[in-house]
Design a protein around this motif. Sequence first.
Motif, PDB file in Angstrom:
ATOM      1  N   LEU A   1       4.744  -0.604   5.447  1.00 19.61           N
ATOM      2  CA  LEU A   1       4.960  -0.407   6.788  1.00 19.61           C
ATOM      3  C   LEU A   1       6.126   0.682   6.980  1.00 19.61           C
ATOM      4  N   CYS A   2       6.765   0.840   5.837  1.00 19.01           N
ATOM      5  CA  CYS A   2       7.908   1.881   5.943  1.00 19.01           C
ATOM      6  C   CYS A   2       7.789   3.195   5.713  1.00 19.01           C
ATOM      7  N   THR A   3       7.052   3.606   6.417  1.00 23.34           N
ATOM      8  CA  THR A   3       6.295   5.078   5.997  1.00 23.34           C
ATOM      9  C   THR A   3       7.362   6.301   6.311  1.00 23.34           C
ATOM     10  N   LEU A   4       8.455   5.932   6.864  1.00 28.16           N
ATOM     11  CA  LEU A   4       9.439   7.195   6.964  1.00 28.16           C
ATOM     12  C   LEU A   4      10.298   7.208   5.666  1.00 28.16           C
ATOM     13  N   ASP A   5      10.257   6.117   4.880  1.00 25.20           N
ATOM     14  CA  ASP A   5      10.846   6.507   3.418  1.00 25.20           C
ATOM     15  C   ASP A   5       9.725   7.063   2.700  1.00 25.20           C
ATOM     16  N   GLU A   6       9.692   8.454   2.786  1.00 29.06           N
ATOM     17  CA  GLU A   6       8.744   9.204   1.958  1.00 29.06           C
ATOM     18  C   GLU A   6       8.872   9.232   0.547  1.00 29.06           C
TER      19      GLU A   6
ATOM     20  N   TYR B   1      10.331   6.727  -1.246  1.00 35.32           N
ATOM     21  CA  TYR B   1       9.476   5.247  -1.755  1.00 35.32           C
ATOM     22  C   TYR B   1       8.259   5.347  -1.711  1.00 35.32           C
ATOM     23  N   GLN B   2       7.468   5.955  -0.668  1.00 36.51           N
ATOM     24  CA  GLN B   2       6.149   5.818  -0.623  1.00 36.51           C
ATOM     25  C   GLN B   2       5.325   6.698  -1.741  1.00 36.51           C
ATOM     26  N   ARG B   3       6.068   7.530  -2.028  1.00 35.89           N
ATOM     27  CA  ARG B   3       5.455   8.634  -3.248  1.00 35.89           C
ATOM     28  C   ARG B   3       5.621   7.714  -4.522  1.00 35.89           C
ATOM     29  N   TYR B   4       6.836   7.074  -4.647  1.00 39.13           N
ATOM     30  CA  TYR B   4       7.074   6.287  -6.107  1.00 39.13           C
ATOM     31  C   TYR B   4       6.088   5.092  -5.825  1.00 39.13           C
ATOM     32  N   ARG B   5       5.648   4.253  -4.792  1.00 38.69           N
ATOM     33  CA  ARG B   5       4.884   3.219  -4.761  1.00 38.69           C
ATOM     34  C   ARG B   5       3.484   3.491  -5.121  1.00 38.69           C
ATOM     35  N   LYS B   6       3.087   4.808  -4.512  1.00 36.73           N
ATOM     36  CA  LYS B   6       1.845   5.257  -4.995  1.00 36.73           C
ATOM     37  C   LYS B   6       1.665   5.207  -6.702  1.00 36.73           C
ATOM     38  N   LYS B   7       2.617   5.937  -7.190  1.00 36.08           N
ATOM     39  CA  LYS B   7       2.422   6.184  -8.663  1.00 36.08           C
ATOM     40  C   LYS B   7       2.445   4.688  -9.292  1.00 36.08           C
ATOM     41  N   VAL B   8       3.482   3.833  -8.989  1.00 39.31           N
ATOM     42  CA  VAL B   8       3.459   2.683  -9.692  1.00 39.31           C
ATOM     43  C   VAL B   8       2.215   1.668  -9.360  1.00 39.31           C
ATOM     44  N   HIS B   9       1.658   1.943  -8.435  1.00 39.20           N
ATOM     45  CA  HIS B   9       0.400   1.192  -8.115  1.00 39.20           C
ATOM     46  C   HIS B   9      -0.902   1.738  -8.792  1.00 39.20           C
ATOM     47  N   ASN B  10      -0.619   2.854  -9.540  1.00 43.03           N
ATOM     48  CA  ASN B  10      -1.808   3.431 -10.034  1.00 43.03           C
ATOM     49  C   ASN B  10      -2.241   2.455 -11.163  1.00 43.03           C
ATOM     50  N   PRO B  11      -3.684   1.963 -11.229  1.00 38.71           N
ATOM     51  CA  PRO B  11      -4.096   1.010 -12.236  1.00 38.71           C
ATOM     52  C   PRO B  11      -3.864   1.766 -13.860  1.00 38.71           C
ATOM     53  N   PHE B  12      -3.948   2.954 -13.956  1.00 37.14           N
ATOM     54  CA  PHE B  12      -3.929   3.563 -15.095  1.00 37.14           C
ATOM     55  C   PHE B  12      -2.424   3.496 -15.682  1.00 37.14           C
ATOM     56  N   ILE B  13      -1.698   3.987 -14.891  1.00 37.67           N
ATOM     57  CA  ILE B  13       0.045   3.858 -14.914  1.00 37.67           C
ATOM     58  C   ILE B  13       0.292   2.653 -15.444  1.00 37.67           C
ATOM     59  N   GLN B  14      -0.201   1.680 -14.702  1.00 35.68           N
ATOM     60  CA  GLN B  14       0.150   0.000 -14.943  1.00 35.68           C
ATOM     61  C   GLN B  14      -0.351  -0.424 -16.356  1.00 35.68           C
ATOM     62  N   TRP B  15      -1.643   0.113 -16.656  1.00 36.41           N
ATOM     63  CA  TRP B  15      -2.139  -0.147 -17.833  1.00 36.41           C
ATOM     64  C   TRP B  15      -1.430   0.187 -18.899  1.00 36.41           C
TER      65      TRP B  15
ATOM     66  N   MET C   1      21.952   5.194   0.004  1.00 33.36           N
ATOM     67  CA  MET C   1      22.132   6.474   0.321  1.00 33.36           C
ATOM     68  C   MET C   1      21.243   6.629   1.379  1.00 33.36           C
ATOM     69  N   LYS C   2      20.242   5.729   1.897  1.00 28.80           N
ATOM     70  CA  LYS C   2      19.392   5.664   2.720  1.00 28.80           C
ATOM     71  C   LYS C   2      19.593   5.132   4.217  1.00 28.80           C
TER      72      LYS C   2
END
Length: 247
Positions: free
Chosen positions: A118-123, A125-139, A166-167
Amino acid sequence: MTICFIADLHLSADRPDITNCFLHFMSTEATQCDTLYVLGDLFEMWIGDDDDNPFHRQIKRAFKALTDSGVPCFFIHGNRDFLIGKQFSRETGVKLLPEHTVIDLFGTPTLILHGDTLCTLDESYQRYRKKVHNPFIQWLFLRLPLAWRQAVGRKMRSGSSSNNQMKSYDIMDVTPQAVIDLMSEHKVSHMIHGHTHRPAVHDLTIDGQHATRTVLGDWYDQGSVLLCTPAGCQLQSRSFRVAEQNQ
């Protein structure tokens, strides 16, 4: 009948006060609940189910004792423990839920989630979240040696703390429109989440109808529990001192 919700405990061996409060809750109050929901950030850091250290075993035993007693327990991943997996579930009896889940809370369809989406203004973090939730990266990450993952986890935790300082509070809080959009998408009038560490009950209007968003508290200075019965829900705190006296 009582349904309990907790989130943002950030359990770690470095904070025995939080751990003692949690263990006291699990061995007393949680056993009287009909269902327990944990909405993410149970742990300060989780780098894989194979990190079977004594502290993690202690926490898993508490969940296993609760589920063995007949209390169903459900878990939604947070931003600190999104790598909790099937092994943890098997060892504890805790059932893993999708990141956005609708439950029937005494006749009221209720959307439960950790809250970081829900914290969409924290862009950043949302970019980081997308990366670490990638199934291949987790694998790939889970196949690194445990010692390497522990080092990476410590570095990421330190970096996260520095970045958050800093935010602004507004950026780190939920975006009101994101709340409305997600509740409308799931057709619910009640939402429960954690993540922001700002316990409160917010009234809002969605499609002309009254709706409620309940935010769970963290466990940094005291325990925080949402108790729901057919008569309603109450945000309550639990004293670290009481827990310590009962250890």
